[in-house]
Scaffold this active site. Structure first.
Site, PDB file in Angstrom:
ATOM      1  N   GLU A  48       4.783  -6.958   7.825  1.00  0.00           N
ATOM      2  CA  GLU A  48       4.004  -7.907   7.456  1.00  0.00           C
ATOM      3  C   GLU A  48       3.432  -6.484   8.317  1.00  0.00           C
ATOM      4  N   ASN A  58      -2.288   5.678  11.603  1.00  0.00           N
ATOM      5  CA  ASN A  58      -2.797   5.262  10.030  1.00  0.00           C
ATOM      6  C   ASN A  58      -2.952   6.237   8.761  1.00  0.00           C
ATOM      7  N   PHE A  68       0.888  -1.038  -0.143  1.00  0.00           N
ATOM      8  CA  PHE A  68       0.131   0.354   0.074  1.00  0.00           C
ATOM      9  C   PHE A  68       0.930   1.026   0.140  1.00  0.00           C
ATOM     10  N   ARG A 104      -8.322   6.272  16.111  1.00  0.00           N
ATOM     11  CA  ARG A 104      -7.404   6.454  16.197  1.00  0.00           C
ATOM     12  C   ARG A 104      -6.603   7.788  14.452  1.00  0.00           C
ATOM     13  N   THR A 158       5.858   2.803  12.385  1.00  0.00           N
ATOM     14  CA  THR A 158       4.249   3.490  12.903  1.00  0.00           C
ATOM     15  C   THR A 158       4.527   3.793  14.157  1.00  0.00           C
ATOM     16  N   ASP A 159       3.563   4.773  14.269  1.00  0.00           N
ATOM     17  CA  ASP A 159       2.791   4.733  15.906  1.00  0.00           C
ATOM     18  C   ASP A 159       2.895   3.909  17.230  1.00  0.00           C
ATOM     19  N   GLU A 160       2.586   2.933  16.639  1.00  0.00           N
ATOM     20  CA  GLU A 160       1.950   1.606  17.225  1.00  0.00           C
ATOM     21  C   GLU A 160       3.366   1.198  17.921  1.00  0.00           C
ATOM     22  N   THR A 183       3.840 -11.169  -1.064  1.00  0.00           N
ATOM     23  CA  THR A 183       2.656 -11.584  -0.250  1.00  0.00           C
ATOM     24  C   THR A 183       1.181 -11.169   0.325  1.00  0.00           C
ATOM     25  N   SER A 218       7.145  -6.467  16.673  1.00  0.00           N
ATOM     26  CA  SER A 218       8.264  -6.419  16.081  1.00  0.00           C
ATOM     27  C   SER A 218       8.449  -5.577  15.255  1.00  0.00           C
ATOM     28  N   LYS A 219       7.673  -4.486  15.262  1.00  0.00           N
ATOM     29  CA  LYS A 219       7.960  -3.104  14.734  1.00  0.00           C
ATOM     30  C   LYS A 219       9.166  -1.774  15.555  1.00  0.00           C
ATOM     31  N   TYR A 223       2.613  -7.188  16.225  1.00  0.00           N
ATOM     32  CA  TYR A 223       3.239  -6.281  14.906  1.00  0.00           C
ATOM     33  C   TYR A 223       3.432  -6.025  15.481  1.00  0.00           C
ATOM     34  N   SER A 224       3.456  -4.856  16.896  1.00  0.00           N
ATOM     35  CA  SER A 224       3.882  -3.644  17.482  1.00  0.00           C
ATOM     36  C   SER A 224       5.739  -3.824  17.192  1.00  0.00           C
ATOM     37  N   PRO A 263     -18.296  -4.325  10.446  1.00  0.00           N
ATOM     38  CA  PRO A 263     -17.495  -5.471  11.554  1.00  0.00           C
ATOM     39  C   PRO A 263     -17.258  -4.216  12.596  1.00  0.00           C
TER      40      PRO A 263
HETATM   41  P1  NAD Z   1       1.490  -3.424   3.670  1.00  0.00           P
HETATM   42  O1  NAD Z   1       1.327  -4.713   4.197  1.00  0.00           O
HETATM   43  O2  NAD Z   1       0.543  -2.937   2.610  1.00  0.00           O
HETATM   44  O3  NAD Z   1       2.526  -3.728   2.161  1.00  0.00           O
HETATM   45  C1  NAD Z   1       4.143  -4.896   2.701  1.00  0.00           C
HETATM   46  C2  NAD Z   1       4.497  -5.148   1.585  1.00  0.00           C
HETATM   47  O4  NAD Z   1       5.956  -6.151   1.854  1.00  0.00           O
HETATM   48  C3  NAD Z   1       3.808  -5.880   0.362  1.00  0.00           C
HETATM   49  O5  NAD Z   1       3.727  -5.619  -1.097  1.00  0.00           O
HETATM   50  C4  NAD Z   1       4.880  -7.747   0.522  1.00  0.00           C
HETATM   51  O6  NAD Z   1       4.540  -8.286  -0.182  1.00  0.00           O
HETATM   52  C5  NAD Z   1       5.859  -6.490   1.004  1.00  0.00           C
HETATM   53  N1  NAD Z   1       6.774  -8.190   2.167  1.00  0.00           N
HETATM   54  C6  NAD Z   1       6.286  -8.732   2.946  1.00  0.00           C
HETATM   55  N2  NAD Z   1       7.193  -9.199   3.871  1.00  0.00           N
HETATM   56  C7  NAD Z   1       8.031  -8.990   2.790  1.00  0.00           C
HETATM   57  C8  NAD Z   1       9.148  -9.439   2.801  1.00  0.00           C
HETATM   58  N3  NAD Z   1      10.370 -10.214   3.867  1.00  0.00           N
HETATM   59  N4  NAD Z   1       9.980  -9.734   1.359  1.00  0.00           N
HETATM   60  C9  NAD Z   1       9.715  -8.435   1.195  1.00  0.00           C
HETATM   61  N5  NAD Z   1       8.924  -7.872   0.672  1.00  0.00           N
HETATM   62  C10 NAD Z   1       7.540  -8.296   1.322  1.00  0.00           C
HETATM   63  O7  NAD Z   1       1.995  -2.336   4.257  1.00  0.00           O
HETATM   64  P2  NAD Z   1       2.060  -0.583   4.980  1.00  0.00           P
HETATM   65  O8  NAD Z   1       0.844   0.182   4.876  1.00  0.00           O
HETATM   66  O9  NAD Z   1       1.813  -0.860   2.880  1.00  0.00           O
HETATM   67  O10 NAD Z   1       3.000  -0.661   5.609  1.00  0.00           O
HETATM   68  C11 NAD Z   1       4.134  -0.087   4.549  1.00  0.00           C
HETATM   69  C12 NAD Z   1       5.472   0.241   5.945  1.00  0.00           C
HETATM   70  O11 NAD Z   1       4.904   1.213   6.356  1.00  0.00           O
HETATM   71  C13 NAD Z   1       5.351  -1.225   6.745  1.00  0.00           C
HETATM   72  O12 NAD Z   1       6.595  -0.579   7.458  1.00  0.00           O
HETATM   73  C14 NAD Z   1       4.569  -0.928   8.561  1.00  0.00           C
HETATM   74  O13 NAD Z   1       4.807  -1.381   9.435  1.00  0.00           O
HETATM   75  C15 NAD Z   1       4.443   1.129   7.629  1.00  0.00           C
HETATM   76  N6  NAD Z   1       2.889   1.871   8.370  1.00  0.00           N
HETATM   77  C16 NAD Z   1       1.844   1.428   7.532  1.00  0.00           C
HETATM   78  C17 NAD Z   1       1.304   2.465   8.563  1.00  0.00           C
HETATM   79  C18 NAD Z   1       0.013   2.289   7.368  1.00  0.00           C
HETATM   80  O14 NAD Z   1      -1.017   2.679   8.108  1.00  0.00           O
HETATM   81  N7  NAD Z   1      -0.239   1.333   6.837  1.00  0.00           N
HETATM   82  C19 NAD Z   1       1.428   3.300   9.570  1.00  0.00           C
HETATM   83  C20 NAD Z   1       2.405   3.806   9.499  1.00  0.00           C
HETATM   84  C21 NAD Z   1       3.751   2.541   8.968  1.00  0.00           C
HETATM   85  P1  TYD Z   2      -6.743  -1.168  11.347  1.00  0.00           P
HETATM   86  O1  TYD Z   2      -7.252  -0.654  10.110  1.00  0.00           O
HETATM   87  O2  TYD Z   2      -6.356  -3.375  10.949  1.00  0.00           O
HETATM   88  O3  TYD Z   2      -5.290  -0.812  11.552  1.00  0.00           O
HETATM   89  P2  TYD Z   2      -4.614  -0.522  13.236  1.00  0.00           P
HETATM   90  O4  TYD Z   2      -5.049  -1.761  14.513  1.00  0.00           O
HETATM   91  O5  TYD Z   2      -2.925  -0.897  12.770  1.00  0.00           O
HETATM   92  O6  TYD Z   2      -4.843   0.591  13.820  1.00  0.00           O
HETATM   93  O7  TYD Z   2      -7.458  -0.984  11.922  1.00  0.00           O
HETATM   94  C1  TYD Z   2      -8.621   0.620  12.136  1.00  0.00           C
HETATM   95  C2  TYD Z   2      -9.277   0.545  13.310  1.00  0.00           C
HETATM   96  O8  TYD Z   2     -10.299  -0.296  13.328  1.00  0.00           O
HETATM   97  C3  TYD Z   2      -8.318  -0.303  15.211  1.00  0.00           C
HETATM   98  O9  TYD Z   2      -8.944   0.321  15.918  1.00  0.00           O
HETATM   99  C4  TYD Z   2      -9.515  -1.187  14.878  1.00  0.00           C
HETATM  100  C5  TYD Z   2     -10.638  -1.473  13.914  1.00  0.00           C
HETATM  101  N1  TYD Z   2     -11.433  -2.522  13.287  1.00  0.00           N
HETATM  102  C6  TYD Z   2     -12.502  -2.457  12.989  1.00  0.00           C
HETATM  103  O10 TYD Z   2     -13.250  -2.095  14.034  1.00  0.00           O
HETATM  104  N2  TYD Z   2     -12.959  -3.332  12.294  1.00  0.00           N
HETATM  105  C7  TYD Z   2     -11.906  -4.345  11.462  1.00  0.00           C
HETATM  106  O11 TYD Z   2     -13.245  -4.855  11.034  1.00  0.00           O
HETATM  107  C8  TYD Z   2     -11.016  -3.861  11.157  1.00  0.00           C
HETATM  108  C9  TYD Z   2     -10.206  -4.455   9.754  1.00  0.00           C
HETATM  109  C10 TYD Z   2     -10.351  -3.166  12.458  1.00  0.00           C
END
Ligand code: NAD
Ligand code: TYD
Length: 359
Positions: free
Chosen positions: A92, A195, A19, A230, A140-142, A44, A169-170, A166-167, A221
């Site tokens: 992940e 987020n 993403f 968030r 992440t802020d988590e 993945t 491991s980050k 998750y948090s 849900p």
């Molecule tokens: P995502 O899950 O959409 O994408 C992760 C990508 O990493 C995927 O394309 C996957 O194929 C690839 N990947 C996974 N394991 C791999 C491996 N072992 N080797 C190579 N590629 C691999 O995640 P995202 O939401 O785009 O998040 C990207 C980064 O930003 C992450 O590090 C996440 O912790 C961080 N982040 C995300 C958010 C959010 O709201 N989504 C907020 C803050 C920080």
């Molecule tokens: P998410 O998008 O999984 O992000 P994060 O847990 O990393 O903040 O979820 C955002 C918020 O929405 C979180 O408080 C969990 C809640 N949530 C639901 O209430 N229902 C759902 O089906 C999902 C996926 C998340």
């Protein structure tokens, strides 16, 4: 600095088919067409080549399918592409999946980040010009844990207190990135962002899941009482912040990135219902709010996240440009326009994850 004065870069973007990584890659290729951009992604369930559609035509872009735990592959790529900048997104990233099965989170987020740091350290040892090299660790802020309603937002000195696999491991990977700067002078900068939402968001995270369920007339849900908060940031604003940090961030430092947009989950879902009712042509169930269903809470569900990004704003001049209302409108419109992107993602694997999570 004008474009003419800027020295071009050679980037390795890990997780660039996910993403945020794909939004970042599109942003970067568009803004800095003179740069070489190599995406490394294992593809993945969360990685999707169609997120990068159109970029293959540019001579400066290359996609490599591979794993960040594969040290020989990393060494070959870093050397043959003469990489000076790593933008590390691969992870992940879904809390719910980390609760169902944490193994992959430790492997990719901790061991993978360690392997990448080691490979980059080794790569830099063989280079003469290292001053402008960068390792951007996207986090992440988590990692800061959960806030009570009256607590001040997280700042860069807030102690780490991760609550999910998750948090945790980050957090481990953040500590490694920090240690590699202090011990080996690997030029790391760390960002901790709130987020994100926007185009190309895999439909098991809250916002895209709700948009698609509204379109399909399925229950929405909401975990627990829906009062969890968030701090939402439009993904392109995140990319602009990362651009500023790569170009002007101080090595070894951490920057918090947030939208200053705290919203309760239930209010966010209601806003999405309102926008969908207004913008979608035919909905199977209307008003879509009637689809809202409260379900069992997530174990260890963090109550509130909020980010103080004063440091980034004052030292690097970044600020978010998109309000939540604008950003959600753009996002809803994107999902309405891009059925060809999301339909194939509702695969058998997705359905089996969905059944396991929501019954
Ligand atoms: P995502 O899950 O959409 O994408 C992760 C990508 O990493 C995927 O394309 C996957 O194929 C690839 N990947 C996974 N394991 C791999 C491996 N072992 N080797 C190579 N590629 C691999 O995640 P995202 O939401 O785009 O998040 C990207 C980064 O930003 C992450 O590090 C996440 O912790 C961080 N982040 C995300 C958010 C959010 O709201 N989504 C907020 C803050 C920080
Ligand atoms: P998410 O998008 O999984 O992000 P994060 O847990 O990393 O903040 O979820 C955002 C918020 O929405 C979180 O408080 C969990 C809640 N949530 C639901 O209430 N229902 C759902 O089906 C999902 C996926 C998340």
């Amino acid at each position: 600095m004008t474009h003419e004065e800027r020295q071009s870069r050679r980037l390795l973007v890990t997780g660039g088919a996910g993403f945020i990584g794909s939004n970042f890659t599109r942003y970067w290729c568009d803004r800095y067409p003179e740069d070489r951009v190599v995406v490394l992604d294992a593809l993945t369930y969360a990685g999707n080549l169609s997120n990068l559609e159109g970029l293959a035509d540019s001579g400066n872009f290359r996609f490599v399918r591979g794993n960040i735990c594969d040290r020989p592959l990393l060494e070959t790529l870093l050397a043959e592409e003469n990489i000076d900048t790593v933008a590390h997104f691969a992870a992940e990233s879904h809390v719910d999946r980390s609760i169902l099965g944490p193994d992959a989170f430790i492997q990719t987020n901790v061991v993978g980040t360690f392997t990448l740091l080691e490979a980059f350290r080794n790569h830099l040892a063989n280079r003469s010009e290292v001053d402008r090299c960068r390792f951007l660790h996207v986090s992440t802020d988590e990692v800061y844990g959960s806030l009570d309603p009256d607590d001040p937002p997280f700042c860069e000195t807030t102690p780490y207190a991760p609550n999910s696999p998750y948090s945790a491991s980050k957090a481990g990977s953040d500590h490694l990135a920090r240690a590699y700067y202090h011990t080996y002078q690997v030029p790391t900068v760390i960002t901790n962002c709130s987020n994100n939402y926007g185009p190309y968001h895999f439909p098991e995270k809250l916002i895209p899941l709700m948009c698609l369920n509204i379109l399909l007339g399925k229950p929405l849900p909401v975990y627990g009482d829906g009062q969890n908060v968030r701090d939402w940031l439009y993904v392109i604003d995140h990319c602009c912040a990362l651009d500023a940090v790569i170009h002007r961030g101080t090595l070894g430092e951490t920057y918090n990135i947030g939208g200053n947009n705290e919203v309760k989950n239930i209010d966010l879902v209601r806003t999405l219902c309102r926008l969908m009712d207004e913008m979608a042509a035919d909905l199977p169930v209307k008003p879509s709010e009637t689809l809202i269903t409260f379900v069992k809470d997530r174990p260890g569900h963090d109550r509130r996240y909020a980010i103080d990004s004063t440091k980034l704003q004052t030292s690097l001049g970044w600020e978010p440009s998109v309000t939540v209302e604008e950003g959600l409108r753009k996002t809803v419109q994107w999902y309405l326009n891009n059925e060809a992107w999301w339909k194939p993602l509702l695969s058998e694997e997705y359905q089996s994850y969905y059944a396991q999570m929501y019954g």
